[in-house]
Design an enzyme around this catalytic site. Structure first.
Site, PDB file in Angstrom:
ATOM      1  N   GLY A   1      40.458  66.296  27.964  1.00 30.27           N
ATOM      2  CA  GLY A   1      39.225  66.083  26.888  1.00 30.27           C
ATOM      3  C   GLY A   1      39.203  64.635  26.284  1.00 30.27           C
TER       4      GLY A   1
ATOM      5  N   TYR B   1      29.574  66.054  34.103  1.00 29.21           N
ATOM      6  CA  TYR B   1      29.017  67.249  33.538  1.00 29.21           C
ATOM      7  C   TYR B   1      27.421  66.947  33.758  1.00 29.21           C
ATOM      8  CZ  TYR B   1      33.687  68.167  31.899  1.00 29.21           C
ATOM      9  OH  TYR B   1      34.829  68.621  31.826  1.00 29.21           O
TER      10      TYR B   1
ATOM     11  N   GLU C   1      45.043  66.867  32.181  1.00 25.96           N
ATOM     12  CA  GLU C   1      43.817  67.320  33.136  1.00 25.96           C
ATOM     13  C   GLU C   1      42.546  66.354  32.751  1.00 25.96           C
ATOM     14  OE1 GLU C   1      45.257  71.881  33.522  1.00 25.96           O
ATOM     15  OE2 GLU C   1      43.727  71.399  32.214  1.00 25.96           O
TER      16      GLU C   1
ATOM     17  N   GLY D   1      39.094  64.422  33.259  1.00 18.53           N
ATOM     18  CA  GLY D   1      37.982  64.388  34.138  1.00 18.53           C
ATOM     19  C   GLY D   1      36.801  63.571  33.740  1.00 18.53           C
TER      20      GLY D   1
ATOM     21  N   CYS E   1       8.912  71.376  30.857  1.00 15.93           N
ATOM     22  CA  CYS E   1       8.053  72.168  29.871  1.00 15.93           C
ATOM     23  C   CYS E   1       9.104  72.463  28.944  1.00 15.93           C
ATOM     24  CB  CYS E   1       7.132  73.035  30.482  1.00 15.93           C
ATOM     25  SG  CYS E   1       5.724  72.325  31.505  1.00 15.93           S
ATOM     26  N   GLU E   2       9.650  71.755  27.991  1.00 14.79           N
ATOM     27  CA  GLU E   2      10.391  72.174  26.927  1.00 14.79           C
ATOM     28  C   GLU E   2      10.430  71.084  25.827  1.00 14.79           C
ATOM     29  OE1 GLU E   2      12.357  74.824  26.244  1.00 14.79           O
ATOM     30  OE2 GLU E   2      12.280  75.851  28.091  1.00 14.79           O
TER      31      GLU E   2
END
Length: 492
Positions: free
Chosen positions: A288, A438, A330, A332, A408-409
């Site tokens: 994190g 991500y 961990e 990432g 289309c958003e």
């Protein structure tokens, strides 16, 4: 005041407080971009020795570009930082690369070459790691709902550690290890009750969520594991969230988890052994660690993080009179996030007027040929990013801009707030940094848009490490298309 400067001041009424008006809207903020990023004599963005226009001529847009040397260096520095910090207290540290941030066979090999292990959380990620040649013993397997076939596969191939997440999973492992007659080492994931100072959906250590056991329930889970003949308990796991700056949360979480760790030591619950046959208790504090997405972000340097976290654990162990466990981490995003830069082509621009209540301000919309299908994080989390012209330097002053995608958003936003040169125009290339983590893993085919390729760059050379999709690939999945009798365009 020049017209472009006046426009910047007026549009600034719409800018968030953290977004400073830049002196130069072409600059590349240190820490946000890969260390190799710079502009050449023509003003084009260069990554690992290759100008952005050259990359786009070869691979098209959108394209996710990964600076391989930056990724490898960050992996090595992370392992060294935690290893050195633990060694100062007479201990050892392991680092697992969190594959969920971005995983391909090439990236997995970079991590193994750097001395890291690999963390996976699905059968697919496990398959990628194994296909890359990652030794199963160097893999950790996460997940709150590991299906029976996934657990069977993990035990069968000899995954080094399974992080158990529920009582049901413990019983599944009991049955699987007995049926396969294979031993399996596990960690128990616990919720320390410490909340990461981050977005609600990224905080994963509070009680009202799907991951892990409470501290009380974890002690009962370890008791059950202790009864099993072929399941060995190695230690506890706690992950407090993502995109965290500073060490305060880790310090408090470690203090709480070590209370349980000390009781389990006294009860002699640890049964997993090391290479020399001795019991080696493990404490995995997750990852994190945050990165800079904008110049306003100030992430904690990895060496400082490692020293602060390990010192805190060592202090808590000393207070309790227990030895320092083997420490595991961990990361990432902090390894693969900054090496990534996504290149887009600008399609359209338009300016809109917004009534702020005290004035009418202007915001420019810059539309690119990607969007939430290749970077869902702004839509999911309200994540903030930066952007810069990549094919040239702009000659006009900064204008508050919102970079949006082609979907289309109305929430299809790539960069919510950024100052870009006022002369951004269709056909320009735009670069968004810090997209290595991500983005590709969360990519979709929304509106039937193919996912872009991932290209590794190093020393002036580039190669595809994940192939991009074509519309033909999307149609191939549609079972309603009879390819044998489809009528070609223009035929009767």
């Amino acid at each position: 005041m020049p017209d472009d400067a006046a426009a910047a001041v007026v549009s600034g009424a719409l800018a968030p407080e953290w977004l400073a008006l830049p002196d130069d809207p072409n600059d590349l903020a240190p820490g946000v971009w890969p260390a190799s990023a710079h502009r050449d004599a023509d003003g084009a963005l260069v990554i690992a020795g290759i100008p952005a226009p050259e990359l786009v001529r070869t691979f098209g847009t959108p394209v996710l570009v990964l600076d391989e040397d930056e990724a490898r260096d960050r992996a090595r520095r992370t392992l060294r930082a935690f290893g050195d910090a633990a060694a100062r207290h007479g201990g050892r540290a392991r680092v697992y690369y969190a594959g969920k941030a971005f995983l391909s066979t090439e990236v997995a090999r970079w991590m193994i070459d750097a001395g890291l292990n690999v963390d996976v959380c699905s059968a697919g990620e496990l398959a990628v790691a194994l296909a890359a040649g990652v030794p199963a013993s160097r893999i950790g397997f996460h997940g709150n709902n590991k299906r029976v076939f996934e657990l069977e596969r993990a035990v069968e191939v000899g995954v080094g550690t399974i992080i158990v997440d529920s009582d049901i999973e413990i019983e599944r492992l009991a049955a699987i290890t007995e049926r396969l007659d294979r031993r399996q080492t596990v960690l128990v994931r616990v919720n320390s009750g410490v909340h990461a100072e981050t977005h609600h959906f990224l905080a994963t250590a509070h009680e009202d969520q799907k991951f892990g056991f409470t501290l009380e329930a974890a002690e009962r889970a370890v008791e059950r594991i202790h009864e099993l003949e072929l399941v060995d308990f190695a230690g506890l796991h706690c992950h407090i969230g993502s995109q965290i700056f500073g060490t305060a949360g880790f310090r408090e979480s470690a203090s709480r988890v070590l209370e349980l760790h000390a009781r389990l030591l006294e009860q002699e619950r640890f049964t997993a052994t090391g290479a020399d046959g001795s019991v080696e208790p493990v404490l995995n504090l997750g990852g994190g660690f945050g990165i800079a997405y904008t110049r306003a972000d100030t992430p904690t340097p990895i060496a400082e993080l490692a020293d602060g976290i390990v010192d805190a654990v060592a202090d808590e162990c000393a207070v309790r009179g227990i030895p320092l466990p083997v420490l595991a981490f961990e990361p990432g995003r902090s390894i693969i996030g900054t090496p990534g830069v996504t290149l887009y082509e600008v399609g359209t621009t338009k300016s809109v007027q917004v009534d702020t209540g005290s004035a009418v301000a202007e915001r420019r919309y810059v539309s690119v040929d990607g969007g939430m299908s290749d970077n869902a994080r702004p839509a999911l989390y309200g994540a903030q990013y930066s952007a810069r012209l990549a094919s040239r330097e702009g000659v006009e002053g900064p204008v508050l801009s919102r970079v949006v995608g082609l979907h289309c958003e109305s929430g299809d936003v790539v960069v919510d707030h950024e100052y870009l040169p006022g002369d951004v125009t269709p056909g320009d290339l735009l670069a968004v940094p810090a997209t290595g983590a991500y983005c590709a893993p969360l990519a979709s085919n929304y509106n039937h848009v193919p996912r872009p390729p991932v290209v590794a760059v190093t020393g002036g050379t580039a190669r595809i490490i994940v192939r991009g999709e074509r519309i033909e690939d999307l149609l191939a999945r549609d079972a309603g298309i009879d390819t044998g009798s489809a009528v070609a365009e223009g035929e009767e």
